[in-house]
Design a protein around this motif. Sequence first.
Motif, short mmCIF file in Angstrom:
data_model
loop_
_atom_site.label_atom_id
_atom_site.label_comp_id
_atom_site.label_asym_id
_atom_site.label_seq_id
_atom_site.Cartn_x
_atom_site.Cartn_y
_atom_site.Cartn_z
N GLN A 66 1.12 -1.40 -0.09
CA GLN A 66 -0.09 -0.08 0.22
C GLN A 66 0.95 1.43 0.30
O GLN A 66 0.86 2.60 -0.92
N GLU A 67 2.03 1.26 0.79
CA GLU A 67 3.02 2.13 0.74
C GLU A 67 3.56 2.30 -0.71
O GLU A 67 3.34 3.56 -1.24
N GLU A 68 3.95 1.82 -1.35
CA GLU A 68 4.63 1.87 -2.45
C GLU A 68 3.75 1.85 -3.43
O GLU A 68 3.91 2.75 -4.52
N LEU A 69 2.26 1.75 -3.42
CA LEU A 69 1.03 2.31 -4.29
C LEU A 69 0.75 3.54 -4.25
O LEU A 69 0.77 4.18 -4.55
N ASP A 70 0.90 3.85 -2.82
CA ASP A 70 0.59 5.19 -2.58
C ASP A 70 1.66 5.86 -3.41
O ASP A 70 1.63 7.05 -3.36
N TYR A 71 3.09 6.22 -3.13
CA TYR A 71 3.76 6.37 -4.01
C TYR A 71 4.03 6.39 -5.03
O TYR A 71 4.43 7.63 -6.23
N LEU A 72 3.75 5.29 -5.69
CA LEU A 72 3.08 5.46 -7.37
C LEU A 72 2.66 6.29 -7.98
O LEU A 72 2.54 7.27 -9.08
N PHE A 73 1.27 6.09 -7.01
CA PHE A 73 -0.17 7.86 -6.55
C PHE A 73 0.60 9.23 -6.87
O PHE A 73 0.18 9.38 -7.71
N SER A 74 1.35 9.58 -6.01
CA SER A 74 2.02 10.29 -5.86
C SER A 74 3.32 10.70 -7.38
O SER A 74 2.63 11.98 -8.13
N VAL A 75 3.63 9.72 -8.30
CA VAL A 75 4.79 10.40 -9.01
C VAL A 75 3.36 10.17 -10.40
O VAL A 75 3.39 11.55 -11.12
N LEU A 76 2.46 9.44 -9.80
CA LEU A 76 1.72 9.40 -11.51
C LEU A 76 0.78 11.12 -11.58
O LEU A 76 1.18 11.71 -12.33
N THR A 77 0.63 11.76 -10.05
CA THR A 77 0.50 12.62 -10.33
C THR A 77 1.23 13.84 -10.22
O THR A 77 0.88 15.21 -10.85
N SER A 78 2.47 14.13 -10.30
CA SER A 78 3.73 14.79 -10.49
C SER A 78 3.98 14.53 -12.28
O SER A 78 4.15 15.68 -12.93
N LEU A 79 4.18 13.73 -12.31
CA LEU A 79 3.54 13.40 -14.11
C LEU A 79 2.46 13.96 -14.95
O LEU A 79 3.05 14.57 -15.90
N GLU A 80 1.56 14.30 -14.16
CA GLU A 80 0.07 14.30 -14.70
C GLU A 80 0.41 16.00 -15.01
O GLU A 80 -0.37 16.56 -15.18
#
Length: 593
Positions: A412-426
Amino acid sequence: MPFDGLVMCTIQKELTDKIIFGKIVKIYQPERHTVLFKIRKGADSHQLLISAHPLAGRIHLTTDTKENPMTPPMFCMVLRKHLEGGRIIAIEQQGLDRVLHLSVEAYDEIGQLSKKTLVVEIMGKHSNILLIDPENNTVLDGIKRYTHLVSRHREVLPGRTYIAPPEQQKLDPFTINEETFAQTLLALPLNTKVKKGLVQILAGFSPLLAQEIIYRAQLPESTIIDELGEYELIRLWQAQNEITAPFSNQQFQPNVALDGDKPIDFSFISLLQFGQYRLLEFPQMSEALDFFFRRQEQSELFSARQRELIKVVGNETERVEKKLALQREKLLETEEMDYYRLLGDLITANMYQLSKGMDEAVLDNLYEPGKTLRVTLNPTFSPAENAQFYYKKYNKAKSSKILIEKQMQKNQEELDYLFSVLTSLEQSQNTNDLEEIRNELVEASYLKEKHTRKKPKNKSTPAPPHTFYTQDNYTILVGKNNKQNDLLTLKMARKDDLWLHTKSIPGSHVIIRRKPGEEIPFAVIEEAARLAAYHSKARNSAQVPVDYTLVSQVKKPSGAKPGMVIYFEQKTLFVTPEQSDSLKQEQEQDEQN
C-alpha cells in the motif's frame, strides 16, 4: 497556420536579403525529413533549415541545434558532393506556390564550375526536397524517393526527369483588380462557402488567411457566395488588400499567437481573428517560425516522454494492485483462525467426553452458554492430538495474517508512492520536470539507467520548487515532484515554517515561510491550502481536505521513498483547489521559453 504561399514569399524575400551569395560550408541531415545548411556570408554565419516533414514542412533560418547521426544518410552525402563549398546565386519562388528554387554554383569533381538547383516543395504529405541538374532537368536525388506506384504525376528517382508539381491556376493577389476578383468569386457555385471560394481563387492563400479576410470584412463564417452583394464584395476586396499590403511596403509583422504558453499559429501579419490570444512579435519571419516549430517539437517531445513515463508507472501500479487483491483474498482465509482456536479450546475442555476413533462430537460452547457446537474430529487422532491439530491451524493462520498484513502495508505504501509519482507526471510542465521524475524512477529501480557514450555527470540537485508571493508578502513554496518535496520539506524549510499537504491524497508539499516574530494570518494559510489542493490529484474536486502543521512536526521514516513523510499535531482545512490570481509567481527557468 499552414506554411502557405504568402509565408513562402515572405521567407523568399528574407533569405534573398540574408544568404544570397553566401557560401555553403557544411551540410547535415539530423532527421529523416530535415537538412541543415551552414552558410557564411561575409562576417555573418547563418543556419538554413529545410524540412519535408508531412506535418511540419518548412524552410527558414534557425538558431536551433540538432544532434547529427554518426553516419550521414545517402541524401546528405549527395548534397555534400554537389553543394558543399558552393555559393547560393539565386532564390526564386515559383509564382505563389509553396515551391522554392535555390540555385547553387559549386566546383565539381573535375574542378569545373557547375550549377545545381535545390528544389524545396512544401506541400503537406507531398513535401519533398530535391537536387536537380538544371542543364538537363534531371533528378540527382530526393529526400523522399518514390515511383509511379506512389504518384501517377511523377517519379522521384535519380536520373528521372524533374516534373514540377501541378500549377494551381489561381489569381495572383498582387496583380488582380477588384472587378476580376469579384467576377471570379461569383463564378463559383453559389452554395460554396466564401472561405472555401477564396482559397480556390487566390494563389498563396491558406484557409486561415481566407478566414482572416472574412473576419476583417465582418461577415459570418458561414456566408456563402449566393449571399454576397456589392457591399460584401467591396469589404472582401478591401480585406484582401490589407493582407497583401505588407508585400508592397515590406512592413511585415511576423508573430506567433499564444494561448498561455502554447503556440496556436503564426503569420506575417497580425491576425485580428486571434484577438483572444497573446501575439508574440518577432523582427523576422524566420525567428517566428523557429520559435513556433521549436515549441511545437518540444511539446511533442514532452507529450511522448510523459506518455512513456505514465505507462511505466501505470504498469507498476497495476502490478502492485494485483498483489494487493491476492493478499486481500488470502487475508479473508485467515478470518477463521479464531474459530480454530475455539474448536481447540472446546476439545481441551471436554477431553473426558472424547476418545480416539470418534469422527465428530457435539460440545457445549464455553463462550456462549446454552449453545452447542458440532466439532469434526480425526478418528485416527487422540482427543489431545485433535486439539493440537486445531491449535496449529490457528497459529498458522495467525502467523499468515501478520505476514500478509505487513506485506499489504508495504504494498500500500508503494501504491501510494506510485500514485504520487503519477500525479507529478500529470502536472509536469516541461521536459526538465519529466527528467527529474525519470531519474527518481531509475533510483527506485522502476526504470533502467540510460546508457550513453558520454561520461556520466555528477548527480544534479533537484530544480527549485514553485515560488509564490501573497499580497502580505508571505512566500509560499510548492514542490513539483517527490524529490523536490523532500528538498523542500527536509532541507529548505525552517522548523517554524508551516507545512501543508492534501489529506490522504497524492500531491505536492507546500511550505509557508514564517516572518520572524509573526503569526501566519489565516487568510495566507487558506491561500496555501488552495495551492496544495490545486497541485494534487484532487485538482478538479471541491472541498478538498488539506492538513497543515509545523515543519518540526513532519518526519521522514527511515527507508521511506521520496516524498513520503509522517506528521503530527495537524489541523485540517477544506478548500476548493485554486491558483489565485492574487498570488505573484516567481518566473522560473523553463527550457521551453
